[in-house]
Design an enzyme around this catalytic site. Structure first.
Site, mmCIF file in Angstrom:
data_model
loop_
_atom_site.group_PDB
_atom_site.id
_atom_site.type_symbol
_atom_site.label_atom_id
_atom_site.label_comp_id
_atom_site.label_asym_id
_atom_site.label_seq_id
_atom_site.Cartn_x
_atom_site.Cartn_y
_atom_site.Cartn_z
ATOM 1 N N ARG A 153 -5.493 6.923 -3.418
ATOM 2 C CA ARG A 153 -4.655 6.023 -2.609
ATOM 3 C C ARG A 153 -3.524 6.792 -1.949
ATOM 4 N NH1 ARG A 153 -1.669 2.369 -5.864
ATOM 5 N NH2 ARG A 153 -0.709 2.137 -3.855
ATOM 6 N N CYS A 184 1.535 -5.779 -10.859
ATOM 7 C CA CYS A 184 0.699 -4.588 -10.694
ATOM 8 C C CYS A 184 0.963 -3.699 -11.900
ATOM 9 C CB CYS A 184 1.013 -3.864 -9.398
ATOM 10 S SG CYS A 184 2.547 -2.991 -9.421
ATOM 11 N N ARG A 203 7.093 -6.835 -9.639
ATOM 12 C CA ARG A 203 7.237 -6.574 -8.199
ATOM 13 C C ARG A 203 7.178 -7.831 -7.321
ATOM 14 N NH1 ARG A 203 4.094 -1.100 -6.691
ATOM 15 N NH2 ARG A 203 5.599 -1.057 -5.005
ATOM 16 N N ASP A 224 9.148 7.296 -7.813
ATOM 17 C CA ASP A 224 7.808 7.829 -7.535
ATOM 18 C C ASP A 224 7.640 9.277 -7.999
ATOM 19 O OD1 ASP A 224 6.991 5.446 -6.505
ATOM 20 O OD2 ASP A 224 6.988 6.063 -4.403
ATOM 21 N N LYS A 254 2.422 8.636 3.308
ATOM 22 C CA LYS A 254 1.750 7.332 3.190
ATOM 23 C C LYS A 254 2.750 6.190 3.381
ATOM 24 C CE LYS A 254 1.009 5.538 -1.085
ATOM 25 N NZ LYS A 254 1.567 4.194 -1.188
ATOM 26 N N ASN A 255 3.892 6.285 2.698
ATOM 27 C CA ASN A 255 4.836 5.164 2.706
ATOM 28 C C ASN A 255 5.569 5.014 4.032
ATOM 29 O OD1 ASN A 255 4.038 4.577 0.163
ATOM 30 N ND2 ASN A 255 5.945 5.190 -0.867
HETATM 31 C C1 UD1 Z 1 8.263 1.092 -2.172
HETATM 32 C C2 UD1 Z 1 7.229 2.208 -2.204
HETATM 33 C C3 UD1 Z 1 6.912 2.605 -3.650
HETATM 34 C C4 UD1 Z 1 8.206 2.956 -4.387
HETATM 35 C C5 UD1 Z 1 9.240 1.841 -4.248
HETATM 36 C C6 UD1 Z 1 10.598 2.216 -4.827
HETATM 37 C C7 UD1 Z 1 5.897 1.769 -0.224
HETATM 38 C C8 UD1 Z 1 4.593 1.339 0.352
HETATM 39 N N1 UD1 Z 1 6.008 1.723 -1.564
HETATM 40 O O1 UD1 Z 1 7.690 -0.035 -2.833
HETATM 41 O O2 UD1 Z 1 6.048 3.732 -3.614
HETATM 42 O O3 UD1 Z 1 7.926 3.145 -5.751
HETATM 43 O O4 UD1 Z 1 9.438 1.534 -2.845
HETATM 44 O O5 UD1 Z 1 11.071 3.373 -4.236
HETATM 45 O O6 UD1 Z 1 6.804 2.167 0.489
HETATM 46 N N2 UD1 Z 1 12.197 -6.284 -5.795
HETATM 47 C C9 UD1 Z 1 12.453 -7.608 -6.071
HETATM 48 N N3 UD1 Z 1 12.244 -8.519 -5.077
HETATM 49 C C10 UD1 Z 1 11.797 -8.173 -3.840
HETATM 50 C C11 UD1 Z 1 11.548 -6.810 -3.571
HETATM 51 C C12 UD1 Z 1 11.755 -5.883 -4.561
HETATM 52 O O7 UD1 Z 1 12.860 -7.961 -7.188
HETATM 53 O O8 UD1 Z 1 11.627 -9.051 -2.984
HETATM 54 C C13 UD1 Z 1 12.423 -5.260 -6.848
HETATM 55 C C14 UD1 Z 1 11.140 -4.582 -7.295
HETATM 56 O O9 UD1 Z 1 10.473 -5.320 -8.278
HETATM 57 C C15 UD1 Z 1 11.646 -3.252 -7.781
HETATM 58 C C16 UD1 Z 1 12.809 -2.953 -6.824
HETATM 59 O O10 UD1 Z 1 13.186 -4.208 -6.277
HETATM 60 O O11 UD1 Z 1 12.158 -3.386 -9.087
HETATM 61 C C17 UD1 Z 1 12.485 -1.985 -5.707
HETATM 62 O O12 UD1 Z 1 11.303 -2.399 -5.056
HETATM 63 P P1 UD1 Z 1 10.991 -2.064 -3.541
HETATM 64 O O13 UD1 Z 1 11.984 -1.066 -3.039
HETATM 65 O O14 UD1 Z 1 10.858 -3.321 -2.768
HETATM 66 O O15 UD1 Z 1 9.572 -1.358 -3.645
HETATM 67 P P2 UD1 Z 1 8.353 -1.474 -2.658
HETATM 68 O O16 UD1 Z 1 8.813 -1.630 -1.258
HETATM 69 O O17 UD1 Z 1 7.365 -2.460 -3.187
#
Ligand code: UD1
Length: 438
Positions: free
Chosen positions: A416, A136, A141, A324, A42-43
């Site tokens: 999902r 969420c 996030r 995850d 999915k990701n």
């Molecule tokens: C992706 C995955 C999700 C997984 C996560 C971490 C997808 C669709 N989802 O989510 O399943 O749990 O990676 O492996 O691929 N953060 C910030 N600012 C930002 C972006 C991130 O503070 O602009 C923080 C987040 O709150 C979190 C950490 O960075 O604490 C990692 O988040 P991120 O790697 O961005 O996760 P996603 O891409 O949302």
């Protein structure tokens, strides 16, 4: 406009129906055995689907799992004006004619990954508007790192009425140092920088296999990206990209979930499509817990022990232990001999499954961002409620190993991210089925 009867409309209607009606029932205690085929990730599929917006013409992505989040992504592409539809295991997207540059609140609130349209739309049309995802179930996030990256490429960012709007006459390459390795942030910036003028360097980039797949896919479209899979990625912008044609890699989190399912039931399962290089952190912890893992031609064979040993884990970015897989590993540790400590360092609120596991007899104490689990000899089935995607999987794993019947409700979270999980588990000998809530 998506009309009733259109496949996208029908998929959305099916999703809405499942929202209210389905639950999973498990009669635990059967050791799993046999073989299971892992679906596409999915990701990985989500960013690939949005990457099709970068090129005029028809892209085809295959090995796309049949999941609720994928239906949402297809719906979003249609709302933007693309002609997107599923043809068996593939999704075809013709992004020649894009009429809108906006992802609405209704879609972003059901799937945060919708923010990944920002990079491609900004790069191709110089303008994108996306609802801010907000919080969420697993934490705040934010997307500040995505926005910081777009600004560095020359975009003007404004926040208005809950929407983030990005505009740029042209994007110009820049050096971007992420505050933390972010998967979505790295993906969004890869897509934007692919069409920017000159060189972009992403430092402290995420290194997940999904990032590597996206970079390879973009390169196959004509992009010039080097270093994906390391912390520093170099992107030489190009003027235009060709449509995409690729197969999605297998889902390492689904594979990991089945590895834990085999382990927690004391089973023996060949997990076809599981890739060792994507699972090193999980494998090392499973082996420490007494699980036997053998590499075979097209997957990993997992054999659960009579008695599991308690081990500690600490979630982290790839190649560390994936957040995850944290909830699923906790379900395993509820059955281990001794005490284990599970520390969650990626998301601040990812222990929602704890209360539900406690209802099944687990002994778990929360201590800040850690959970201390004292293994019990037997968990007992109970009605429980899924709170997010991976928490749902953890409850199913606990139910497989528990005495009597477990009923997991609110399984739209599960739909999902897991394709036909109850059917795959039933084929391995589990006593599990889907039912309508009365
Ligand atoms: C992706 C995955 C999700 C997984 C996560 C971490 C997808 C669709 N989802 O989510 O399943 O749990 O990676 O492996 O691929 N953060 C910030 N600012 C930002 C972006 C991130 O503070 O602009 C923080 C987040 O709150 C979190 C950490 O960075 O604490 C990692 O988040 P991120 O790697 O961005 O996760 P996603 O891409 O949302």
């Amino acid at each position: 406009m998506i009309m009733p009867g259109n496949p996208v409309w029908l998929a959305a209607a099916r999703d809405r129906k499942q929202d209210s009606l389905d639950k999973i029932v498990i009669k635990g205690g059967m050791p799993l055995s046999g073989e299971v085929q892992i679906s596409g990730a999915k990701n990985s599929a989500l960013p690939l689907l949005f990457a099709t917006l970068l090129a005029e013409g028809q892209s085809t992505i295959c090995n796309v799992p049949d999941l609720r989040d994928i239906n949402t992504a297809v719906k979003l592409l249609c709302e933007l004006g693309a002609d997107a539809s599923r043809v068996e295991g593939c999704v075809r997207v013709d992004a020649h004619r894009i009429e809108s540059i906006e992802a609405s609140y209704d879609l972003v609130k059901t799937m945060r990954a919708s923010v990944l349209v920002l990079g491609p739309l900004l790069a191709r049309f110089g303008h994108a508007r996306v609802s801010l995802p907000g919080g969420c179930a697993i934490g705040a996030r934010p997307i500040d790192q995505h926005l910081k990256g777009f600004e560095a490429l020359g975009a003007e960012i404004t926040l208005d009425h809950g929407y983030v709007e990005a505009r740029a006459d042209k994007l110009v390459g820049a050096k971007i140092n992420f505050d933390m390795p972010t998967v979505g942030g790295t993906e969004n910036l890869l897509m934007a920088a692919a069409l920017a003028e000159g060189e972009t360097v992403l430092e402290n980039a995420a290194r997940e296999p999904e990032i590597v797949q996206l970079s390879e896919a973009l390169n196959s479209m004509g992009a010039r990206i080097e270093g994906a899979g390391t912390a520093v990625i170099h992107i030489q912008g190009v003027e235009r990209l060709q449509p995409l044609s690729c197969d999605v890699i297998s889902d390492r989190i689904e594979a990991g979930t089945f590895m834990v399912a085999a382990a927690v039931t004391g089973g023996n399962v060949l997990i076809r499509g599981a890739v060792r290089a994507h699972q090193e952190a999980l494998i090392s912890k499973l082996v420490e817990a007494g699980v036997s893992i053998e590499e075979e031609d097209d997957g990993l064979r997992v054999i659960g022990p009579q008695t599991l040993r308690a081990v500690d884990i600490r979630t982290s970015v790839f190649p560390g232990f994936p957040t995850d897989m944290q909830a699923q590993f906790m379900a395993l540790m509820t059955r281990a001999e001794g005490s284990s400590r599970i520390s969650e360092t990626v998301f601040e609120n990812r222990f929602m499954h704890v209360c539900e596991l406690q209802r099944m007899g687990a002994e778990i104490l929360i201590d800040g961002n850690s959970a201390v689990i004292r293994g019990v000899e037997q968990m007992t089935g109970a009605p429980v409620m899924a709170t997010d995607l991976r928490a749902s999987a953890s409850l199913i794993l606990a139910g497989l190993a528990a005495e009597n019947t477990t009923e997991v409700s609110r399984i739209y979270h599960l739909d999902r991210g897991y394709e036909k999980i109850e059917k795959k588990l039933a084929a391995l000998g589990a006593n599990i089925w889907r039912e309508q809530e009365s």
